[in-house]
Design a protein around this motif. Structure first.
Motif, PDB file in Angstrom:
ATOM      1  N   TYR A 108      73.201 -25.864 -89.949  1.00  0.00           N
ATOM      2  CA  TYR A 108      72.895 -24.601 -89.293  1.00  0.00           C
ATOM      3  C   TYR A 108      71.564 -24.650 -88.543  1.00  0.00           C
ATOM      4  O   TYR A 108      71.076 -23.646 -88.064  1.00  0.00           O
ATOM      5  N   PHE A 147      73.038 -26.274 -83.636  1.00  0.00           N
ATOM      6  CA  PHE A 147      73.781 -25.099 -83.188  1.00  0.00           C
ATOM      7  C   PHE A 147      73.851 -25.042 -81.666  1.00  0.00           C
ATOM      8  O   PHE A 147      74.911 -24.821 -81.084  1.00  0.00           O
ATOM      9  N   VAL A 148      72.701 -25.273 -81.035  1.00  0.00           N
ATOM     10  CA  VAL A 148      72.652 -25.197 -79.565  1.00  0.00           C
ATOM     11  C   VAL A 148      73.415 -26.360 -78.934  1.00  0.00           C
ATOM     12  O   VAL A 148      74.063 -26.218 -77.905  1.00  0.00           O
ATOM     13  N   MET A 149      73.366 -27.525 -79.577  1.00  0.00           N
ATOM     14  CA  MET A 149      73.997 -28.709 -78.993  1.00  0.00           C
ATOM     15  C   MET A 149      75.466 -28.848 -79.399  1.00  0.00           C
ATOM     16  O   MET A 149      75.984 -29.952 -79.527  1.00  0.00           O
ATOM     17  N   GLY A 150      76.123 -27.741 -79.615  1.00  0.00           N
ATOM     18  CA  GLY A 150      77.567 -27.775 -79.822  1.00  0.00           C
ATOM     19  C   GLY A 150      78.035 -27.272 -81.179  1.00  0.00           C
ATOM     20  O   GLY A 150      79.217 -27.022 -81.384  1.00  0.00           O
ATOM     21  N   SER A 176      77.712 -24.474 -82.549  1.00  0.00           N
ATOM     22  CA  SER A 176      78.172 -23.084 -82.605  1.00  0.00           C
ATOM     23  C   SER A 176      79.693 -23.010 -82.725  1.00  0.00           C
ATOM     24  O   SER A 176      80.237 -22.054 -83.247  1.00  0.00           O
ATOM     25  N   ALA A 177      80.367 -24.059 -82.249  1.00  0.00           N
ATOM     26  CA  ALA A 177      81.837 -24.047 -82.281  1.00  0.00           C
ATOM     27  C   ALA A 177      82.384 -23.941 -83.703  1.00  0.00           C
ATOM     28  O   ALA A 177      83.503 -23.471 -83.911  1.00  0.00           O
ATOM     29  N   GLU A 189      81.566 -21.977 -85.964  1.00  0.00           N
ATOM     30  CA  GLU A 189      81.597 -20.599 -86.461  1.00  0.00           C
ATOM     31  C   GLU A 189      83.027 -20.104 -86.666  1.00  0.00           C
ATOM     32  O   GLU A 189      83.276 -19.239 -87.482  1.00  0.00           O
ATOM     33  N   THR A 190      83.949 -20.640 -85.876  1.00  0.00           N
ATOM     34  CA  THR A 190      85.325 -20.160 -86.010  1.00  0.00           C
ATOM     35  C   THR A 190      86.208 -21.189 -86.723  1.00  0.00           C
ATOM     36  O   THR A 190      87.421 -21.115 -86.653  1.00  0.00           O
ATOM     37  N   THR A 220      81.227 -25.241 -74.579  1.00  0.00           N
ATOM     38  CA  THR A 220      80.513 -26.416 -75.024  1.00  0.00           C
ATOM     39  C   THR A 220      81.304 -27.628 -74.564  1.00  0.00           C
ATOM     40  O   THR A 220      82.364 -27.916 -75.071  1.00  0.00           O
ATOM     41  N   LEU A 270      76.276 -29.838 -72.338  1.00  0.00           N
ATOM     42  CA  LEU A 270      75.330 -30.436 -73.279  1.00  0.00           C
ATOM     43  C   LEU A 270      74.304 -31.308 -72.556  1.00  0.00           C
ATOM     44  O   LEU A 270      73.136 -31.349 -72.939  1.00  0.00           O
ATOM     45  N   ILE A 284      74.959 -19.596 -75.115  1.00  0.00           N
ATOM     46  CA  ILE A 284      74.972 -20.794 -75.944  1.00  0.00           C
ATOM     47  C   ILE A 284      76.353 -21.011 -76.557  1.00  0.00           C
ATOM     48  O   ILE A 284      76.892 -22.103 -76.526  1.00  0.00           O
TER      49      ILE A 284
END
Lengths: 89, 487
Positions: free
Chosen positions: A11, A16-19, A21-22, A24-25, B4, B9, B458
């Motif tokens: 986390y 999180f910023v570099m991918g 976040s995906a 989360e689902t 993403t 990236l 983001i």
């Protein structure tokens, strides 16, 4: 009873910023046959991003296996491997 | 719309590197970014790129865009990025156009939208050749060939082929642009017509080679932060609550750690927008105007200025939340540099027109800056109670309408929500201009679902919505999309 496969998602803000976040689902996106076999949790940044030897972010751990440049498909594939031939059954 | 993928990236990685160099006072190493990202003896990341030299050239131009320049403004190919960086620091670039095409990265798309595949049998009838109105098709080595210089893209050949051997290959940026502002120039490279472009950011998201980039102002923001006695104030757009895995107070604390003097929530300005827009709506409807539209989405406002000029008189004159928030900031910090941070490309175009806002940053730049400064939101304590501003609703489709309705006490409303300025919705808006409908209040957002789906966010729209609902204290409803009713 078989143990759950433990999925730990980094986390940390970098992941999180570099991918990352995906993920989360991810709970919703797991194939039906894996849904009850996985426990998903977050982890605070363990610092894999500080050393190139671990590869590139985002990082996810499936049981004890570290996945670099993780994405949903890679993680699901790895979960399936653990379910089928996992060490901690 | 934020996705993403590798193109996104790489952009984030370059922004992070740029920020790091500035913060560590090593800007003179900026020309090394390309060497570090595409080191000697490695294969290029994308199979389509011939060699590392090309990869490096592309990275160089990406950095140039992130320094705020239009890539096509290059006059001397030997000018170093360091020289560009110094130029970027010495002045603001006020010219038009927020998006720029990295021409080295482009050119990879088809020359003509119609391509003969190897399924072609070179048949005797040659329906394609006979049908083509421009004589663009010839038979070579037993297969049909389309001359891209003659082809006008009518598609008749595709329909004529009995083997389905001719295929339509879209050019993603052109396909995504709702206003035909991006086109292939004589050199076969995409170019943006800034007299048409509404800065919705669709082409940037659509291009699989990441060839369309926004011209960043981050270096100027960092420069102002580093200046002694300079106050720099950040304004966070309502969609912020869907961007990170953190609450608003955690994010605000982190933003201060980055060096900003203070942080304001744009939702605070949205309160004024909702209130004044409600009053304005009541006034114009009572005066007999048929309908009014919202004005907070800058891409939509640009659309009414550049394309649907007939709609312009119906656009609310109430200032956007960004402008109201800047007024609030100015009361407290009259001499500060004011920076809007949001998911939007068009906001930079809006901000350039108002002296109250100095710079616009994107959410992904905010994320990259946190990475560059080693700030991890997870290490920030979640503070107890926070004050939830209901106007965080401005972050999603339907939310602006909802907020305006909260303050409204005029004639009964028959509202319409337009969520996403794709070609079909623009056609709907064109019909609305003719006045043959019953709507009297129209909310328009350029991104499907609203700002949570902004091109420079983001997370993906789906994730942003989920995080927003969990963290903002406000629930994003699914927009009620009314079907167009003709009178």
């Amino acid at each position: 009873m078989k143990q759950m496969v433990e999925v730990s998602i980094c986390y940390g803000t970098l992941c999180f910023v570099m991918g990352g976040s995906a993920f989360e689902t991810m709970g919703e996106k797991l194939p039906d046959d894996l849904k009850n076999k996985v426990s998903i949790q977050g982890m605070n940044c363990p610092g894999y991003c500080n050393s190139q030897e671990y590869g590139r972010p985002p990082f996810v751990k499936v049981n004890n296996r570290l996945i670099a440049e993780a994405n949903l498909n890679k993680v699901i594939e790895s979960i399936r491997k653990e379910v089928e031939h996992g060490t901690n059954q | 719309m934020a996705q993403t993928n590798n193109a996104t990236l790489i952009r984030r990685e370059i922004i992070t590197r740029l920020c790091k160099l500035y913060i560590e006072n090593r800007l003179e190493d900026i020309d090394r970014i390309a060497l570090e990202m595409a080191p000697r003896n490695t294969t290029p990341v994308s199979g389509n790129r011939c060699c590392i030299h090309k990869s490096r050239a592309i990275i160089k131009y990406r950095v140039m865009a992130l320094l705020g320049f239009n890539v096509s403004d290059e006059t001397d190919e030997l000018e170093s990025l360091y020289s560009y960086a110094l130029r970027a620091l010495s002045h603001k670039e006020p010219e038009k156009g927020v998006l720029t095409v990295v021409d080295e990265a482009c050119t990879s798309c088809v020359k003509s939208n119609y391509v003969v595949s190897n399924l072609c049998r070179g048949c005797l009838a040659s329906h394609c050749m006979v049908t083509c109105p421009r004589n663009a098709i010839t038979m070579e080595h037993g297969q049909a060939r389309i001359d891209p210089l003659k082809c006008v893209g009518c598609g008749l050949c595709k329909d004529a082929c009995p083997y389905h051997a001719i295929i339509y290959m879209p050019i993603p940026c052109e396909e995504s642009c709702p206003v035909k502002a991006i086109y292939r120039n004589a050199e076969g490279v995409e170019e943006i017509d800034y007299d048409k472009c509404i800065h919705c950011g669709r082409c940037m998201v659509a291009c699989p080679f990441g060839a369309v980039m926004y011209r960043s102002q981050i270096i100027n923001v960092l420069h102002d932060i580093s200046r002694p006695n300079r106050q720099v104030v950040a304004m966070l757009a309502p969609a912020i609550s869907g961007q990170f895995k953190a609450t608003y107070p955690q994010i605000a604390t982190a933003v201060k750690k980055l060096g900003f003097t203070d942080v304001f929530e744009v939702a605070a300005g949205a309160v004024a927008t909702a209130r004044d827009e409600a009053h304005e709506l009541k006034e114009v409807l009572e005066q007999g105007q048929q309908f009014m539209t919202t004005s907070c989405c800058p891409a939509f406002v640009e659309l009414t200025e550049k394309q649907l000029t007939g709609l312009k008189p119906y656009v609310s004159h109430t200032p956007s939340p960004m402008r109201y928030t800047a007024d609030i900031v100015r009361q407290q910090y009259p001499d500060a540099s004011v920076v809007f941070i949001g998911p939007c490309v068009a906001k930079q175009a809006e901000a350039r027109r108002y002296p109250g806002i100095d710079y616009v940053m994107t959410f992904e730049e905010l994320g990259a800056l946190m990475i560059a400064m080693n700030i991890d939101l997870q290490t920030f304590e979640a503070t107890e109670q926070e004050e939830v501003i209901a106007e965080r609703k401005f972050a999603f489709s339907n939310g602006v309408l909802n907020s305006v309705t909260d303050y409204y006490d005029g004639p009964s409303l028959n509202p319409l929500v337009i969520s996403g300025l794709h070609k079909k919705n623009i056609a709907s808006l064109r019909r609305i201009t003719t006045g043959k409908h019953d709507w009297n209040m129209i909310e328009v957002m350029a991104c499907e679902g609203g700002c949570l789906a902004g091109p420079a966010g983001i997370s993906s729209p789906e994730v942003a919505r989920k995080l927003f609902n969990a963290q903002s204290g406000v629930q994003a409803e699914h927009p009620l999309i009314n079907e167009m009713k003709q009178k």
